[in-house]
Write an enzyme that holds these catalytic residues in place. Structure first.
Site: not given
Ligand SMILES: *Cc1c(COP(=O)(O)O)cnc(C)c1O
Length: 815
Positions: A483, A709
């Protein structure tokens, strides 16, 4: 193939309007990639989704004069039409006839994963033993297979073809057209199982390909496959390969220290060094060896061939060049087939002028005059502005090339001539056999405009995945979370790599992310964690699997399924709420849920939940409670359904801290990027991401002078300040300025001074000996590490990665 229009019409019962006596040797189906117009017919393929007829005009514009189509368009004059009832059936019929009357030895490869890589490996090992034809890219479908078979001509002795199916009854049709003498069955996974009632049905369908095979080579690690093959084909020669030692071909006692493996082939042993040790690669190597043995290649040669194999990667890279040129680099290998592919690729770019660098074709047994005649014909069709030939052999045939042609004995000679660096505003194809090292030309021609890069090491990702896998039971599946652009690293590139390494599932947040992957050719099952209502139709069209977390989503999604006319059982995933309080069904909803599910034509592929604090040892008690709720509620739901979906709850730190709760699958995310909250685990992981840039300028600032800045830094002694071209617009939080954070220069930390600018920041390099403009600066990788950098930013590594701006060029490393 080599038929007259008249013969084609007779074979396929088609009608002819025009010249019956034209000779057809190629059929092109994509008007954008016609590499030769001579003796080529364009076929307008109509499928239920698309009509190729809208491309007839552009094919004719390119010079094609024979069109195969279901309809005639009288506005095009001087065109010969082959009118067919059904374009796909036509192709299949022609291919069937053509294969039946060919005299090649054939290998047919089917299975869920590994078909393309095995085909490419076999080809690389065999093309200089026998003239060999193979399916282009991964052409293996109802259309791809016939097109592949039609490439067979009398000069070939061996054909290697992929056969892929996605629905029941497809294999029967394909077997009708193509019956390989050697059948090769690779890994069977559930990648394409969506349209099949069961794995058994899928296996039954795939192995139909071997009905007329003499030899069947199959992956025997899968018990059901082994059983089925033995039941159906006991009268044939069958050979099993696999990692388990009850196969005919397997790996002896694992891998030894010096990275050699020994393969047991019946009662022989063959040893050779391996570089990649993941299961998929090793299993594919076993299949390769088995087929090579079947073709009587001796062991010494097999070892040599394996040693020179390179992983099949995207061999063609397009790179922006100096002087507004575009460089197409393919310095990986050179044979006729890959030359054709590269020439096709050229046509996808719109540049009116183009040049070619081409080397000797090495290691071929066939007659070189004939070979180079064919090469020159292909090249002449392209009307290159200039052609540069490298090598003694090809130089002998200079007069065959019609463009302005110059010859060189080796690559250095061409570099020294400076001819290439004079070219402007052209497409330059570099195509050479590996020994000529024409990648040196690429280095000279490439426009280096990316001082700032995010380098992603794919080998390290594989290492990290394998490390996590090593903690799990062998049957536990793995979903990779890709994702948010794969945590900022590039969702397609990462997914394609993981697919190649047989990941079981991919997970994305939104439908758009899944659609992009499908469009680019990712076929691994993809779960959509947050299916939005407006995207349901697209989810169905692209064969994506939604997370269902409430009755509202279930009802609306199911409505969309029915509306779409989808008539099979739709795969979905049920999310249970166990303590995160984000999304999911709660315990009091389960009765109604099971009732609703039973009334619908959906299949619960999995039941899952998510841990809120698996990375926090101090929340162990809470996490255990989540497991208890999950166990109780998922078991209850399964009891009410009359089948058993798989279950999963662990994320990366769950895998390392709560391995016992792995259920049937785990979901890896940050762990594959090499980050773990636990220092012991961290030591086992490899760092994947490196964010780098170079120093633009170094200046000396006198006592009392200020930097940046708002004059937030004033030198209290004369200081050396380096400016680097990265700022908050690249995704670095502004709060790390003013000595909150440091960057690495020559392995020493240099503090950031003054406020961050939008596109730049300044660091103090007083402590860094011999520092100069152009030196590399590490924003994070080892010193500082990603974790240290996240600490400067007062956030977590996840946020650092996903914040890096898309304008930062991502580069992928793989060796
Ligand atoms: C993002 C996600 C993961 C992975 O999590 P990590 O801590 O990066 O391993 C697993 N399950 C779901 C539902 C997620 O959204």
């Amino acid at each position: 193939m080599n038929y007259t229009v008249k013969q084609i019409a007779e074979i396929t019962n088609a009608q002819i309007m025009g010249d019956k006596n034209l000779v057809i040797r190629n059929i092109a189906f994509d008007s954008r990639i016609i590499y030769s117009i001579k003796n080529t017919a364009f076929i307008a393929i109509n499928t239920h989704k698309n009509s190729g007829e809208k491309f007839i005009e552009s094919a004719i514009d390119r010079g094609i004069s024979v069109i195969i189509s279901e309809h005639q368009y009288p506005q095009f004059e001087n065109v010969t039409w082959i009118l067919v009832e059904n374009s796909v059936a036509f192709l299949q019929k022609l291919a069937q006839y053509h294969f039946k009357h060919s005299h090649i030895k054939s290998i047919g490869i089917t299975g869920s994963n590994g078909k393309t890589i095995l085909k490419e490996w076999l080809y690389q090992c065999l093309w200089n033993e026998f003239p060999t034809v193979k399916s282009p890219k991964s052409f293996n479908s109802q259309i791809g297979l016939p097109l592949s078979l039609l490439q067979i001509n009398d000069s070939y002795k061996l054909g290697i073809f992929e056969v892929g199916i996605s629905k029941p009854h497809e294999m029967e049709k394909l077997e009708d057209i193509f019956h390989p003498e050697i059948g090769l069955l690779t890994h069977i996974g559930n990648a394409h199982a969506a349209n099949f009632k069961s794995e058994e049905e899928l296996i039954d369908e795939k192995i139909k390909l071997f009905k007329d095979s003499k030899v069947i080579v199959y992956n025997g690690d899968h018990l059901l496959v082994a059983k089925k093959i033995h039941e159906l084909y006991s009268s044939k020669k069958i050979i099993s390969y696999g990692l388990k030692n009850n196969n005919n071909v397997f790996i002896k006692e694992g891998i030894t220290k010096d990275d050699n493996i020994t393969v047991v082939y019946f009662d022989e042993e063959i040893s050779f060094p391996v570089h990649q040790k993941d299961e998929a690669t090793l299993t594919n190597a076993l299949a390769l060896i088995t087929v090579l043995k079947e073709l009587n290649i001796d062991n010494q040669k097999i070892i040599e061939k394996i040693n020179s194999l390179k992983a099949v990667e995207m061999r063609l890279e397009a790179i922006e060049g100096i002087k507004n040129n575009m460089i197409i680099n393919d310095s990986f290998n050179l044979d006729l087939d890959s030359l054709k592919t590269a020439l096709q690729f050229l046509n996808e770019y719109k540049k009116s002028k183009k040049s070619l660098v081409l080397t000797d074709i090495v290691g071929v047994n066939s007659n070189s005059k004939e070979l180079y005649e064919e090469v020159s014909e292909l090249v002449n069709d392209q009307k290159f502005d200039s052609v540069f030939l490298i090598g003694e052999e090809i130089s002998k045939f200079t007069e065959l090339f019609k463009s302005k042609t110059s010859t060189f004995l080796n690559t250095q000679e061409l570099i020294d001539s400076k001819h290439l660096t004079e070219i402007e505003n052209q497409l330059i194809l570099l195509k050479g056999a590996r020994k000529f090292e024409i990648e040196k030309l690429k280095d000279i021609l490439e426009l280096r405009k990316h001082d700032t890069v995010l380098e992603i090491n794919l080998n390290a990702i594989l290492h990290n995945i394998n490390y996590h896998k090593s903690l799990l039971k062998s049957g536990t599946k793995m979903m990779a979370m890709v994702k948010a652009n794969a945590y900022g690293l590039g969702s397609y590139e990462i997914s394609e790599f993981l697919q190649h390494h047989h990941i079981d599932y991919l997970g994305v947040a939104y439908a758009d992310e899944g659609i992009e992957l499908r469009k680019k050719g990712i076929t691994t099952p993809i779960i959509i964690m947050n299916p939005e209502q407006h995207s349901y139709e697209a989810i169905i069209e692209y064969n994506l699997e939604p997370e269902i977390y409430s009755f509202r989503v279930l009802e609306l999604f199911y409505e969309a399924v029915q509306k779409s006319g989808y008539d099979k059982i739709y795969p979905i995933h049920i999310k249970l709420e166990t303590g995160m309080h984000r999304l999911g069904f709660k315990d009091f909803e389960l009765d109604q849920l099971s009732e609703t599910l039973r009334q619908k034509n959906v299949k619960v592929q999995s039941i899952f939940s998510h841990l809120s604090s698996s990375d926090m040892p101090e929340e162990k008690e809470f996490t255990i409670r989540q497991f208890d709720v999950f166990e109780k509620n998922s078991s209850y739901l399964i009891e009410k359904l009359n089948y058993i979906p798989i279950r999963h709850i662990l994320n990366s730190s769950g895998i390392t801290s709560y391995t016992d709760h792995q259920y049937d699958m785990v979901r890896i995310g940050i762990g594959m990027i090499g980050e773990s909250p636990c220092s012991e685990i961290q030591k086992q992981l490899q760092s994947v991401v490196s964010f780098k840039t170079v120093i633009s300028q170094i200046s000396t600032v006198d006592t009392g002078e200020s930097v940046g800045y708002s004059r937030r830094y004033k030198a209290d002694h004369p200081s050396r300040i380096a400016t680097i071209p990265v700022g908050y617009a690249d995704g670095i939080p502004r709060l790390i300025g003013n000595q909150t954070g440091s960057l690495g220069v020559n392995k020493v930390l240099a503090p950031i001074v003054g406020n961050l600018c939008m596109d730049m920041m300044m660091i103090n390099v007083d402590n860094i000996p011999n520092v100069k403009e152009g030196d590399t600066v590490t924003i994070f990788n080892a010193k500082p590490s990603l974790k240290e950098f996240a600490d400067y930013c007062k956030t977590i590594t996840y946020e650092v990665l996903t914040s890096i701006s898309p304008r930062v060029k991502r580069i992928y490393i793989k060796d």
